[in-house]
Design a protein around this motif. Structure first.
Motif, mmCIF file in Angstrom:
data_model
loop_
_atom_site.group_PDB
_atom_site.id
_atom_site.type_symbol
_atom_site.label_atom_id
_atom_site.label_comp_id
_atom_site.label_asym_id
_atom_site.label_seq_id
_atom_site.Cartn_x
_atom_site.Cartn_y
_atom_site.Cartn_z
ATOM 1 N N GLY A 149 0.808 -1.215 0.000
ATOM 2 C CA GLY A 149 0.000 0.000 0.000
ATOM 3 C C GLY A 149 0.838 1.260 0.000
ATOM 4 N N VAL A 150 1.911 1.273 0.786
ATOM 5 C CA VAL A 150 2.779 2.452 0.826
ATOM 6 C C VAL A 150 3.527 2.593 -0.500
ATOM 7 N N ASP A 151 3.905 1.482 -1.112
ATOM 8 C CA ASP A 151 4.500 1.550 -2.454
ATOM 9 C C ASP A 151 3.554 2.241 -3.434
ATOM 10 N N MET A 152 2.275 1.912 -3.357
ATOM 11 C CA MET A 152 1.301 2.522 -4.263
ATOM 12 C C MET A 152 1.184 4.025 -4.002
ATOM 13 N N GLY A 153 1.204 4.417 -2.715
ATOM 14 C CA GLY A 153 1.120 5.836 -2.365
ATOM 15 C C GLY A 153 2.388 6.599 -2.669
ATOM 16 N N ALA A 154 3.529 5.911 -2.649
ATOM 17 C CA ALA A 154 4.834 6.465 -3.042
ATOM 18 C C ALA A 154 5.173 7.783 -2.357
ATOM 19 N N PRO A 155 5.186 7.830 -1.014
ATOM 20 C CA PRO A 155 5.594 9.074 -0.351
ATOM 21 C C PRO A 155 7.067 9.373 -0.620
ATOM 22 N N VAL A 156 7.404 10.663 -0.680
ATOM 23 C CA VAL A 156 8.781 11.092 -0.912
ATOM 24 C C VAL A 156 9.178 12.058 0.193
ATOM 25 N N PRO A 157 10.482 12.275 0.371
ATOM 26 C CA PRO A 157 10.931 13.187 1.434
ATOM 27 C C PRO A 157 10.264 14.548 1.343
ATOM 28 N N GLY A 158 9.829 15.030 2.492
ATOM 29 C CA GLY A 158 9.210 16.342 2.575
ATOM 30 C C GLY A 158 7.706 16.352 2.416
ATOM 31 N N GLU A 159 7.135 15.255 1.939
ATOM 32 C CA GLU A 159 5.677 15.205 1.832
ATOM 33 C C GLU A 159 5.045 15.020 3.208
ATOM 34 N N GLN A 175 5.629 3.969 10.251
ATOM 35 C CA GLN A 175 7.077 3.756 10.186
ATOM 36 C C GLN A 175 7.584 3.746 8.744
ATOM 37 N N LEU A 176 6.824 3.146 7.831
ATOM 38 C CA LEU A 176 7.263 3.102 6.439
ATOM 39 C C LEU A 176 7.264 4.491 5.822
ATOM 40 N N ALA A 177 6.250 5.289 6.141
ATOM 41 C CA ALA A 177 6.206 6.647 5.602
ATOM 42 C C ALA A 177 7.335 7.503 6.162
ATOM 43 N N ARG A 178 7.633 7.340 7.453
ATOM 44 C CA ARG A 178 8.766 8.070 8.029
ATOM 45 C C ARG A 178 10.078 7.615 7.419
ATOM 46 N N ASN A 179 10.213 6.305 7.172
ATOM 47 C CA ASN A 179 11.419 5.801 6.512
ATOM 48 C C ASN A 179 11.600 6.408 5.127
ATOM 49 N N ALA A 180 10.481 6.783 4.484
ATOM 50 C CA ALA A 180 10.546 7.409 3.159
ATOM 51 C C ALA A 180 10.850 8.901 3.240
ATOM 52 N N GLY A 181 10.931 9.456 4.449
ATOM 53 C CA GLY A 181 11.283 10.859 4.616
ATOM 54 C C GLY A 181 10.108 11.802 4.759
ATOM 55 N N ALA A 182 8.896 11.248 4.931
ATOM 56 C CA ALA A 182 7.710 12.091 5.035
ATOM 57 C C ALA A 182 7.436 12.478 6.487
ATOM 58 N N GLU A 183 6.717 13.574 6.671
ATOM 59 C CA GLU A 183 6.123 13.901 7.959
ATOM 60 C C GLU A 183 4.826 13.115 8.084
ATOM 61 N N VAL A 184 4.573 12.538 9.253
ATOM 62 C CA VAL A 184 3.435 11.633 9.387
ATOM 63 C C VAL A 184 2.561 12.034 10.565
ATOM 64 N N THR A 185 1.266 12.124 10.308
ATOM 65 C CA THR A 185 0.275 12.363 11.351
ATOM 66 C C THR A 185 -0.641 11.150 11.427
ATOM 67 N N LEU A 186 -0.757 10.561 12.605
ATOM 68 C CA LEU A 186 -1.675 9.442 12.805
ATOM 69 C C LEU A 186 -2.964 9.961 13.423
ATOM 70 N N LEU A 216 -3.076 20.262 9.483
ATOM 71 C CA LEU A 216 -2.768 20.348 8.051
ATOM 72 C C LEU A 216 -3.959 20.997 7.347
ATOM 73 N N PRO A 217 -4.080 22.318 7.421
ATOM 74 C CA PRO A 217 -5.256 23.002 6.855
ATOM 75 C C PRO A 217 -5.439 22.752 5.351
ATOM 76 N N LYS A 218 -4.341 22.579 4.615
ATOM 77 C CA LYS A 218 -4.439 22.349 3.172
ATOM 78 C C LYS A 218 -4.577 20.874 2.823
ATOM 79 N N GLY A 219 -4.482 20.021 3.836
ATOM 80 C CA GLY A 219 -4.573 18.587 3.606
ATOM 81 C C GLY A 219 -3.214 17.946 3.404
ATOM 82 N N ALA A 220 -3.212 16.632 3.352
ATOM 83 C CA ALA A 220 -1.977 15.856 3.204
ATOM 84 C C ALA A 220 -1.737 15.499 1.744
ATOM 85 N N ASP A 221 -0.474 15.326 1.387
ATOM 86 C CA ASP A 221 -0.129 14.847 0.048
ATOM 87 C C ASP A 221 -0.626 13.418 -0.166
ATOM 88 N N LEU A 222 -0.588 12.636 0.906
ATOM 89 C CA LEU A 222 -0.984 11.226 0.839
ATOM 90 C C LEU A 222 -1.736 10.875 2.106
#
Length: 329
Positions: A149-159, A175-186, A216-222
């Protein structure tokens, strides 16, 4: 031997059954740990297709104690089971979409699985995990599904990524999204799960949609939907920024529907994707567990004996519970 058998929808029990005998190309595994999955509860309720009577359990690891004809693996090797057995010849398999195999047979769903003392399954679905604790090796299958699923979403650093749901899939996705360099909100209502999310790498947590929107007023990239309930599937596009992506990993009961506004998806060009099981990701998952890139120890809520598995599956998960492991022992 003992096995937890789904005899019919709404009827599950611990039973004495003959020891399995590995057929050609199969191995016999002494189960050391098996995880209870939300899908097991869906199977019990008749909300996910399966083939009872069947021994449940599709997230498990154990030690090879026997080999059928045509197999020459070392006895004593610890392996994790990749439970999905694709046919290799249907149109989906031939285009590389083995997770969509028209004749897929899943261990613990269509054939006997790992909530037992012993289990036989094809040797080519065994992933060696030498040196990995069996309690951690049992996470290889859910991590592999989350990886897809995370591969399909393809987060990149800074997203910026929002994960909806604080169960095992959600906390692995953090953890996978953080490993990809993204900021993560659960996002989850459970305070203990929000605390756990921060422990395993979340940047922020929120209890409600409004709290997430304030962060995140503008929403998340993923947005990764990992709860598997209608409320969060409907919420996911609303928390996605224009031009963003949604990946639904959660499993809703078969037949359940949700309300989506196609005009909103169109006008803001939101990609709405779905992720199903674990094509070609189990070996990567096992390697991540072995190297510690993904930390699963905090996700183990309880360890229970085989005698308690049937009742645990038949009842709702306890509040704040993430993963219950069954250790036949």
């Amino acid at each position: 031997m003992r096995a937890v058998r789904l005899q019919a929808v709404g009827r599950i029990e611990l039973a004495e059954v003959p020891d399995p005998v590995p057929a050609f190309g199969e191995i016999l595994v002494r189960v050391e740990a098996a995880g209870i999955c939300g899908t097991d509860r869906h199977l019990y309720k008749g909300e996910f297709p399966c083939a009872p009577p069947v021994t449940l359990g599709h997230e498990f690891a154990g030690e090879i104690v026997g080999c059928g004809p045509g197999v020459a693996l070392d006895l004593g090797t610890r392996v994790a089971c990749d439970p999905n057995i694709a046919c290799g010849g249907c149109e989906q398999c031939l285009r590389g979409r083995t997770n969509l195999c028209l004749r897929n047979v899943a261990v613990g769903i269509h054939r006997d699985g790992g909530f037992a003392d012993l289990v036989a399954f094809p040797a080519h679905r065994a992933v060696p995990v030498p040196g990995l604790h069996p309690h951690h090796a049992a996470f290889a299958e859910p991590l592999a599904c989350t990886l897809h699923g995370v591969d399909m979403g393809a987060p990149v650093p800074g997203e910026r990524v929002i994960v909806l749901g604080g169960g095992v899939i959600g906390l692995l996705a953090v953890q996978l999204a953080r490993n990809a360099g993204a900021e993560v909100t659960l996002v989850t209502r459970h305070p203990a799960k929000r605390e756990l999310a921060l422990q395993v790498g979340a940047t922020h947590t929120a209890a409600t949609e409004d709290e997430a929107r304030a962060l995140l007023p503008k929403g998340a990239d993923l947005v990764l939907e990992c709860a598997g309930v209608a409320e969060t599937v409907e919420m996911a596009p609303r928390l996605t920024r224009s031009g963003g992506r949604v990946v639904v990993l959660g499993v809703l009961p078969q037949g359940e529907t949700v309300r989506i506004e196609p005009f909103d998806l169109l006008f803001r060009e939101i990609q709405l994707l779905h992720s199903f099981i674990n094509p070609f990701t189990q070996t990567r998952a096992a390697a991540m567990l072995a190297t510690g890139r993904v930390n699963v120890a905090p996700l183990i809520s309880r360890i229970i004996p085989l005698s308690e598995a049937a009742a645990t599956i038949a009842n709702p998960a306890a509040a704040g519970e993430v993963k219950v492991l069954v250790v036949p022992g």
